[in-house]
Design a protein around this motif. Structure first.
Motif, PDB file in Angstrom:
ATOM      1  N   SER A 236       0.823  -1.219   0.000  1.00 53.55           N
ATOM      2  CA  SER A 236       0.000   0.000   0.000  1.00 53.55           C
ATOM      3  C   SER A 236       0.855   1.266   0.000  1.00 53.55           C
ATOM      4  CB  SER A 236      -0.933   0.009   1.218  1.00 53.55           C
ATOM      5  OG  SER A 236      -0.193   0.127   2.416  1.00 53.55           O
ATOM      6  N   ARG A 237       2.103   1.130   0.507  1.00 53.72           N
ATOM      7  CA  ARG A 237       3.025   2.263   0.494  1.00 53.72           C
ATOM      8  C   ARG A 237       3.830   2.325  -0.794  1.00 53.72           C
ATOM      9  NH1 ARG A 237       4.087   0.270   5.795  1.00 53.72           N
ATOM     10  NH2 ARG A 237       6.067  -0.597   5.030  1.00 53.72           N
ATOM     11  N   GLY A 238       3.620   1.353  -1.668  1.00 54.45           N
ATOM     12  CA  GLY A 238       4.335   1.331  -2.934  1.00 54.45           C
ATOM     13  C   GLY A 238       5.768   0.890  -2.818  1.00 54.45           C
ATOM     14  N   ALA A 239       6.076   0.060  -1.791  1.00 57.08           N
ATOM     15  CA  ALA A 239       7.463  -0.378  -1.583  1.00 57.08           C
ATOM     16  C   ALA A 239       7.889  -1.468  -2.559  1.00 57.08           C
ATOM     17  CB  ALA A 239       7.641  -0.884  -0.145  1.00 57.08           C
ATOM     18  N   GLY A 240       6.915  -2.068  -3.269  1.00 49.60           N
ATOM     19  CA  GLY A 240       7.234  -3.058  -4.298  1.00 49.60           C
ATOM     20  C   GLY A 240       7.851  -4.338  -3.748  1.00 49.60           C
ATOM     21  N   PHE A 241       8.648  -4.979  -4.603  1.00 45.65           N
ATOM     22  CA  PHE A 241       9.230  -6.262  -4.225  1.00 45.65           C
ATOM     23  C   PHE A 241      10.255  -6.131  -3.101  1.00 45.65           C
ATOM     24  CE2 PHE A 241       7.803  -7.349  -8.583  1.00 45.65           C
ATOM     25  CZ  PHE A 241       7.018  -8.445  -8.252  1.00 45.65           C
ATOM     26  N   ALA A 242      10.908  -4.984  -3.003  1.00 49.50           N
ATOM     27  CA  ALA A 242      11.885  -4.786  -1.933  1.00 49.50           C
ATOM     28  C   ALA A 242      11.211  -4.888  -0.574  1.00 49.50           C
ATOM     29  CB  ALA A 242      12.572  -3.433  -2.081  1.00 49.50           C
ATOM     30  N   GLY A 243      10.016  -4.311  -0.464  1.00 54.11           N
ATOM     31  CA  GLY A 243       9.272  -4.383   0.791  1.00 54.11           C
ATOM     32  C   GLY A 243       8.842  -5.803   1.112  1.00 54.11           C
ATOM     33  N   ARG A 244       8.404  -6.528   0.091  1.00 55.19           N
ATOM     34  CA  ARG A 244       8.001  -7.924   0.297  1.00 55.19           C
ATOM     35  C   ARG A 244       9.202  -8.775   0.717  1.00 55.19           C
ATOM     36  NH1 ARG A 244       3.528 -10.535  -2.045  1.00 55.19           N
ATOM     37  NH2 ARG A 244       1.801  -9.086  -2.363  1.00 55.19           N
ATOM     38  N   LEU A 245      10.346  -8.514   0.092  1.00 54.25           N
ATOM     39  CA  LEU A 245      11.544  -9.295   0.417  1.00 54.25           C
ATOM     40  C   LEU A 245      11.978  -9.035   1.859  1.00 54.25           C
ATOM     41  CD1 LEU A 245      13.660 -11.223  -0.757  1.00 54.25           C
ATOM     42  CD2 LEU A 245      15.005  -9.224  -1.427  1.00 54.25           C
ATOM     43  N   ARG A 246      11.883  -7.776   2.289  1.00 55.36           N
ATOM     44  CA  ARG A 246      12.249  -7.443   3.662  1.00 55.36           C
ATOM     45  C   ARG A 246      11.334  -8.175   4.651  1.00 55.36           C
ATOM     46  NH1 ARG A 246      12.219  -2.559   3.004  1.00 55.36           N
ATOM     47  NH2 ARG A 246      10.095  -2.082   3.653  1.00 55.36           N
ATOM     48  N   ALA A 247      10.043  -8.206   4.376  1.00 56.74           N
ATOM     49  CA  ALA A 247       9.088  -8.887   5.251  1.00 56.74           C
ATOM     50  C   ALA A 247       9.358 -10.395   5.288  1.00 56.74           C
ATOM     51  CB  ALA A 247       7.656  -8.621   4.787  1.00 56.74           C
ATOM     52  N   THR A 248       9.756 -10.938   4.139  1.00 57.76           N
ATOM     53  CA  THR A 248      10.046 -12.377   4.069  1.00 57.76           C
ATOM     54  C   THR A 248      11.281 -12.726   4.879  1.00 57.76           C
ATOM     55  OG1 THR A 248       9.073 -12.469   1.852  1.00 57.76           O
ATOM     56  CG2 THR A 248      10.476 -14.295   2.507  1.00 57.76           C
ATOM     57  N   HIS A 249      12.316 -11.886   4.783  1.00 57.27           N
ATOM     58  CA  HIS A 249      13.540 -12.130   5.561  1.00 57.27           C
ATOM     59  C   HIS A 249      13.248 -12.041   7.065  1.00 57.27           C
ATOM     60  CE1 HIS A 249      16.420 -10.991   2.019  1.00 57.27           C
ATOM     61  NE2 HIS A 249      15.923 -12.223   1.925  1.00 57.27           N
ATOM     62  N   GLN A 250      12.406 -11.078   7.447  1.00 58.69           N
ATOM     63  CA  GLN A 250      12.038 -10.957   8.852  1.00 58.69           C
ATOM     64  C   GLN A 250      11.263 -12.178   9.328  1.00 58.69           C
ATOM     65  OE1 GLN A 250       9.897  -7.239   8.819  1.00 58.69           O
ATOM     66  NE2 GLN A 250      11.762  -5.990   9.017  1.00 58.69           N
ATOM     67  N   LEU A 251      10.403 -12.695   8.468  1.00 59.57           N
ATOM     68  CA  LEU A 251       9.655 -13.915   8.800  1.00 59.57           C
ATOM     69  C   LEU A 251      10.598 -15.088   8.998  1.00 59.57           C
ATOM     70  CD1 LEU A 251       7.074 -15.605   9.109  1.00 59.57           C
ATOM     71  CD2 LEU A 251       7.010 -15.818   6.601  1.00 59.57           C
ATOM     72  N   ALA A 252      11.582 -15.224   8.109  1.00 58.98           N
ATOM     73  CA  ALA A 252      12.534 -16.326   8.209  1.00 58.98           C
ATOM     74  C   ALA A 252      13.296 -16.266   9.536  1.00 58.98           C
ATOM     75  CB  ALA A 252      13.512 -16.291   7.036  1.00 58.98           C
ATOM     76  N   GLU A 253      13.677 -15.064   9.956  1.00 57.51           N
ATOM     77  CA  GLU A 253      14.384 -14.918  11.233  1.00 57.51           C
ATOM     78  C   GLU A 253      13.470 -15.239  12.410  1.00 57.51           C
ATOM     79  OE1 GLU A 253      15.996 -11.015  11.426  1.00 57.51           O
ATOM     80  OE2 GLU A 253      17.379 -11.303   9.725  1.00 57.51           O
ATOM     81  N   ARG A 254      12.207 -14.819  12.295  1.00 58.59           N
ATOM     82  CA  ARG A 254      11.263 -14.981  13.393  1.00 58.59           C
ATOM     83  C   ARG A 254      10.905 -16.451  13.645  1.00 58.59           C
ATOM     84  NH1 ARG A 254       6.321 -11.552  12.115  1.00 58.59           N
ATOM     85  NH2 ARG A 254       8.013 -10.065  11.776  1.00 58.59           N
ATOM     86  N   ILE A 255      10.824 -17.235  12.571  1.00 55.92           N
ATOM     87  CA  ILE A 255      10.363 -18.621  12.744  1.00 55.92           C
ATOM     88  C   ILE A 255      11.522 -19.618  12.764  1.00 55.92           C
ATOM     89  CG2 ILE A 255       8.162 -18.101  11.634  1.00 55.92           C
ATOM     90  CD1 ILE A 255       9.146 -19.604   9.157  1.00 55.92           C
ATOM     91  N   GLY A 256      12.753 -19.136  12.720  1.00 57.88           N
ATOM     92  CA  GLY A 256      13.904 -20.040  12.692  1.00 57.88           C
ATOM     93  C   GLY A 256      13.910 -21.032  13.846  1.00 57.88           C
ATOM     94  N   GLU A 257      13.758 -20.543  15.073  1.00 59.60           N
ATOM     95  CA  GLU A 257      13.776 -21.407  16.256  1.00 59.60           C
ATOM     96  C   GLU A 257      12.552 -22.319  16.321  1.00 59.60           C
ATOM     97  OE1 GLU A 257      16.077 -22.189  18.539  1.00 59.60           O
ATOM     98  OE2 GLU A 257      17.395 -21.051  17.206  1.00 59.60           O
ATOM     99  N   PRO A 258      11.327 -21.799  16.077  1.00 59.06           N
ATOM    100  CA  PRO A 258      10.166 -22.702  16.071  1.00 59.06           C
ATOM    101  C   PRO A 258      10.288 -23.822  15.032  1.00 59.06           C
ATOM    102  CG  PRO A 258       9.428 -20.444  16.217  1.00 59.06           C
ATOM    103  CD  PRO A 258      10.909 -20.393  15.980  1.00 59.06           C
ATOM    104  N   VAL A 259      10.837 -23.507  13.860  1.00 63.52           N
ATOM    105  CA  VAL A 259      11.007 -24.538  12.833  1.00 63.52           C
ATOM    106  C   VAL A 259      12.017 -25.588  13.291  1.00 63.52           C
ATOM    107  CG1 VAL A 259      11.887 -24.999  10.505  1.00 63.52           C
ATOM    108  CG2 VAL A 259      10.319 -23.090  10.889  1.00 63.52           C
ATOM    109  N   LYS A 260      13.081 -25.141  13.929  1.00 65.31           N
ATOM    110  CA  LYS A 260      14.075 -26.072  14.457  1.00 65.31           C
ATOM    111  C   LYS A 260      13.428 -27.024  15.467  1.00 65.31           C
ATOM    112  CE  LYS A 260      18.450 -26.252  17.025  1.00 65.31           C
ATOM    113  NZ  LYS A 260      19.477 -25.446  17.735  1.00 65.31           N
ATOM    114  N   ARG A 261      12.602 -26.464  16.351  1.00 66.16           N
ATOM    115  CA  ARG A 261      11.934 -27.293  17.345  1.00 66.16           C
ATOM    116  C   ARG A 261      10.938 -28.239  16.682  1.00 66.16           C
ATOM    117  NH1 ARG A 261      12.437 -30.479  21.302  1.00 66.16           N
ATOM    118  NH2 ARG A 261      10.658 -30.592  22.723  1.00 66.16           N
TER     119      ARG A 261
END
Length: 371
Positions: A236-261
């Motif tokens: 909605s802010r027009g950040a494009g794919f860069a914004g989506r990629l940033r959100a995806t990287h943050q998701l990967a960091e956030r779920i790293g430990e739960p996925v390991k468990r």
């Protein structure tokens, strides 16, 4: 001679592999059966088509009547094989029954296409581990030979001869004892109560594992929904794919430990179930053989009740676990940082489903034996 009274071979393979090989896998089964008959003058009944009602009837009949001593199970191993829930379930089911009878040799894999990771000392996938421990037939180079070449025909003859030798050894094998001795010898096999005690001690732990597994999936699901909301705000802010990629990287960091468990829980769950599977099947067979007159009948009834409850509770979770696994397909292409995590999550769900297949087989046999 009926199929149930003679030697039989159940072939487990994916039909897509056979299509890719232009029917070579199914033809190999028939060639081996013909060579077996030429050597022994006895028919080897080959069951190939799992869609055929006769396949399922004979499968259950031989397993349930402990006729595994004359029944081969021959999984055709390829990378695709381990992605097939049906093939995985068949390996687990036959392996448990064969081990409970002391007849591990009757699980005879054919390594048709090499599978990366199967040769490691520590294989986390329990179905792959079961295959890697067997003296499998290596067909990875033979599959490239002409089917009528001397080398190919000699290999078929050698394999048919190995089947004959295994059957001869199997005829002399006595099932491992499961009955209780008055004073168990620590050097002897555990008796019926010891096996039940070991299983009973593990049953609550398995229930707790499933509860934690479901909670971990819930945590990952919440994090994923937050990431999707972040992407929508970014769009909605027009950040494009860069914004989506940033959100995806943050998701990967956030779920790293739960996925390991999640991965740890899946391995723990399936490995424990596969380990204790032959003992539980031995208990069920003992009750079937000796009936309600066994000295352990009350303990057996309580144990059977607990297994049924575990199976029912597990099935209630399976649908949501499968839906979660299917949903991962849609996000697998978002970013390379997510791909390893998605692979671990899908693998963990598969291992839990494998464990449920083992428990379902216990419940099925209990229902037949105890009503």
């Amino acid at each position: 001679m009926t199929a149930s009274s003679g030697a039989a071979g159940f072939w487990s393979y994916t039909h897509r592999d056979d299509e890719i090989e232009e029917g070579r896998i199914s033809r190999l089964a028939k060639r081996i059966a013909n060579e077996f008959e030429a050597i022994t003058a006895e028919e080897l009944h080959v069951f190939l088509d799992k869609a055929d009602i006769k396949w399922g009837h004979e499968w259950r009949n031989r397993i349930d009547s402990a006729l595994t001593g004359s029944t081969f199970f021959m999984p055709i191993i390829t990378p695709r094989f381990f992605k097939s829930e049906e093939c995985r379930r068949e390996v687990l089911t036959f392996s448990g029954h064969a081990a409970s009878l002391g007849l591990d040799e009757l699980l005879l894999p054919i390594m048709y296409i090499d599978v990366p990771g199967i040769h490691k000392d520590d294989v986390p996938d329990e179905v792959m581990a079961l295959i890697s421990k067997r003296q499998y037939e290596d067909w990875t180079q033979l599959r490239l030979e002409d089917e009528n070449s001397p080398k190919y025909r000699q290999a078929v003859h050698r394999l048919a001869g190995r089947l004959v030798e295994i059957l001869e050894r199997a005829a002399e094998v006595e099932p491992p004892p499961v009955s209780l001795t008055e004073e168990p010898d620590p050097d002897e096999e555990p008796g019926m109560l010891e096996l039940m005690a070991e299983a009973e001690a593990a049953l609550p732990r398995w229930g707790e594992t499933m509860a934690e597994f479901a909670e971990t999936i819930h945590v990952i699901g919440d994090a994923t929904r937050e990431a999707v909301a972040d992407m929508e705000r970014s769009d909605s802010r027009g950040a494009g794919f860069a914004g989506r990629l940033r959100a995806t990287h943050q998701l990967a960091e956030r779920i790293g430990e739960p996925v390991k468990r999640m991965d740890e829980l899946g391995v723990q769950y399936s490995t424990e179930l596969v380990k204790i599977d032959p003992g539980v099947l031995g208990i069920i067979r003992q009750v079937e053989t000796e009936g309600a007159e066994t000295g352990e009948s009350e303990q057996a009834k309580d144990f059977f009740k607990t297994v049924r409850e575990l199976a029912q509770n597990g099935r209630r979770n399976m649908e949501s676990f499968q839906e979660f696994s299917d949903s991962l397909q849609g996000v697998s292409g978002l970013s390379k940082s997510m791909r390893p995590l998605i692979g671990k999550m899908r693998g963990a769900v598969q291992q839990v489903m494998d464990g449920q297949a083992v428990i379902n087989e216990w419940e099925r046999r209990i229902d037949e034996v105890a009503g």
